[in-house]
Write an enzyme that holds these catalytic residues in place. Structure first.
Site, PDB file in Angstrom:
ATOM      1  N   LYS A  30      -9.483 -40.981  34.649  1.00 43.38           N
ATOM      2  CA  LYS A  30      -8.518 -41.279  33.591  1.00 43.38           C
ATOM      3  C   LYS A  30      -7.573 -40.117  33.294  1.00 43.38           C
ATOM      4  CE  LYS A  30      -9.763 -45.483  32.099  1.00 43.38           C
ATOM      5  NZ  LYS A  30      -8.846 -46.615  31.909  1.00 43.38           N
ATOM      6  N   SER A  79     -12.783 -46.735  24.808  1.00 41.47           N
ATOM      7  CA  SER A  79     -14.206 -46.561  24.503  1.00 41.47           C
ATOM      8  C   SER A  79     -14.689 -45.167  24.871  1.00 41.47           C
ATOM      9  CB  SER A  79     -15.033 -47.602  25.266  1.00 41.47           C
ATOM     10  OG  SER A  79     -14.932 -47.390  26.665  1.00 41.47           O
ATOM     11  N   GLU A 138     -16.434 -55.569  39.074  1.00 39.06           N
ATOM     12  CA  GLU A 138     -16.571 -55.536  37.629  1.00 39.06           C
ATOM     13  C   GLU A 138     -17.979 -55.963  37.227  1.00 39.06           C
ATOM     14  OE1 GLU A 138     -13.575 -58.131  36.051  1.00 39.06           O
ATOM     15  OE2 GLU A 138     -14.226 -59.833  37.246  1.00 39.06           O
ATOM     16  N   GLY A 163     -18.758 -59.255  32.342  1.00 39.79           N
ATOM     17  CA  GLY A 163     -17.333 -59.176  32.004  1.00 39.79           C
ATOM     18  C   GLY A 163     -16.475 -59.490  33.204  1.00 39.79           C
ATOM     19  N   ASP A 201     -13.713 -61.171  33.711  1.00 38.97           N
ATOM     20  CA  ASP A 201     -12.363 -61.668  33.458  1.00 38.97           C
ATOM     21  C   ASP A 201     -11.437 -61.466  34.648  1.00 38.97           C
ATOM     22  OD1 ASP A 201     -10.607 -58.926  32.517  1.00 38.97           O
ATOM     23  OD2 ASP A 201     -12.775 -58.837  32.338  1.00 38.97           O
ATOM     24  N   SER A 209     -15.854 -43.730  39.390  1.00 38.68           N
ATOM     25  CA  SER A 209     -14.801 -43.549  38.385  1.00 38.68           C
ATOM     26  C   SER A 209     -15.112 -42.501  37.334  1.00 38.68           C
ATOM     27  CB  SER A 209     -14.501 -44.888  37.704  1.00 38.68           C
ATOM     28  OG  SER A 209     -15.662 -45.388  37.064  1.00 38.68           O
TER      29      SER A 209
END
Length: 328
Positions: free
Chosen positions: A57, A82, A208, A212, A214, A312
């Protein structure tokens, strides 16, 4: 809803790499002969858990803030996260002398909250399951004149995240397949842009949490699908929908979106600790877990292939890390 700006391109990822050079770490690529022998493939693990603030990030956050004009830097920025984007934006803001406000859920990992605060950011808490974090951040931006820097749905954020896989390909050459964790889609969409530039024949898979899914639903439906806030160990991927900028890139270029259960994440965390000697958070274990599942399901497709995997992040409270592995 259509993107508010043009979608990023592979050239934007290259430009982001130039801005990040000398500030972001060029993280190592981990290998294991035992892993390769077990899976019948060459597996190259891009260790973004060793990036500044412990996750990829930092790339997108610093790149985005570095492109702000002086007036916006003085006014400050706001985001919602988060944990990993929160830490990344807080550090980037400190390095660039930009005031930062972070909207974080009450159940965010203690270590991530502490790190974010230590970088000098102002923290605003909210209920993940009862409040809209994006709406809270937007209200703060409007009230205080702040620039909103979303955790994934922004062209500069996407381009910055893509530099991780750009480095992987520059350092180790083309791949046959690549597995990338998927939450809001910043890392996956940026990785797809990097692959288009340096390894166009590579099949890219998003991974994922099972709770979750989506992203998988969106890919199947051909539109962005929104779900209820998922309950999963992978807090960094506990998003409810893809972004207006990330979804078009993913929908056009991804091979498929896979899901894995939480227990697979814990097993992968243990594997990384024992075999690779690194600490990986549950979200960081998504791509490797998905890769192992895919190779087990279709070994002939991946036999002898060169496979990239992104880790990640590695931001997990040590007591929680020990408790999770103690369940095995």
């Amino acid at each position: 809803m259509q993107p508010t700006a043009e979608l990023p391109t592979p050239d934007d990822v290259r430009a982001a790499a130039r801005i990040l050079h000398g500030t972001a770490h060029r993280t190592p690529v981990l290998t294991s002969r035992l892993t390769d022998a077990e899976l019948g493939a060459t597996v190259l693990v891009k260790a973004e858990n060793l990036q500044r603030t412990g996750s990829f990030k930092f790339r997108g956050a610093f790149h985005t803030l570095a492109r702000l004009d002086d007036a916006r830097r003085r006014a400050g920025v706001v985001t919602f996260s988060s944990g990993n984007h929160a830490q990344a934006l807080a550090l980037a803001a400190r390095l660039l002398e930009v005031p930062a406000t972070i909207v974080m859920p009450h159940d965010a990992p203690t270590s991530k909250v502490a790190a974010t605060r230590s970088y000098g950011a102002r923290i605003v808490r909210y209920d993940r399951y009862g409040e809209d974090r994006a709406a809270i951040a937007a209200e703060l931006a409007a009230r205080d004149g702040l620039t909103l820097v979303p955790p994934y749905d922004h062209p500069h954020v996407i381009a910055g995240q893509g530099t991780a896989v750009l480095e992987l390909l520059e350092d180790h050459g083309p791949l046959d397949a690549l597995f990338v964790c998927l939450g809001g889609g910043g890392l996956l969409s940026g990785s797809l842009l990097a692959v288009r530039a340096l390894s166009p024949g590579c099949a890219v898979f998003g991974v994922e949490p099972e709770a979750g899914d989506d992203g998988r639903q969106s890919l199947r439906a051909g539109r962005i699908v929104t779900i209820a806030a998922p309950r999963t160990l992978a807090d960094g991927a506990a998003t409810t929908h893809l972004g207006d900028h990330t979804f078009p890139i993913i929908a056009e270029h991804v091979e498929d979106v896979l899901t894995v259960p939480d227990d697979a994440l814990v097993a992968t965390m243990a594997l990384f600790a024992s075999r690779y000697k690194v600490v990986v958070e549950p979200t960081g274990a998504l791509a490797f877990s998905g890769m192992r599942s895919a190779l087990a399901a279709d070994p002939e497709r991946f036999s002898g292939k060169r496979i990239g995997v992104t880790v990640s992040g590695g931001n997990v409270d040590l007591d929680r890390f020990a408790a999770l592995l103690g369940q095995l």
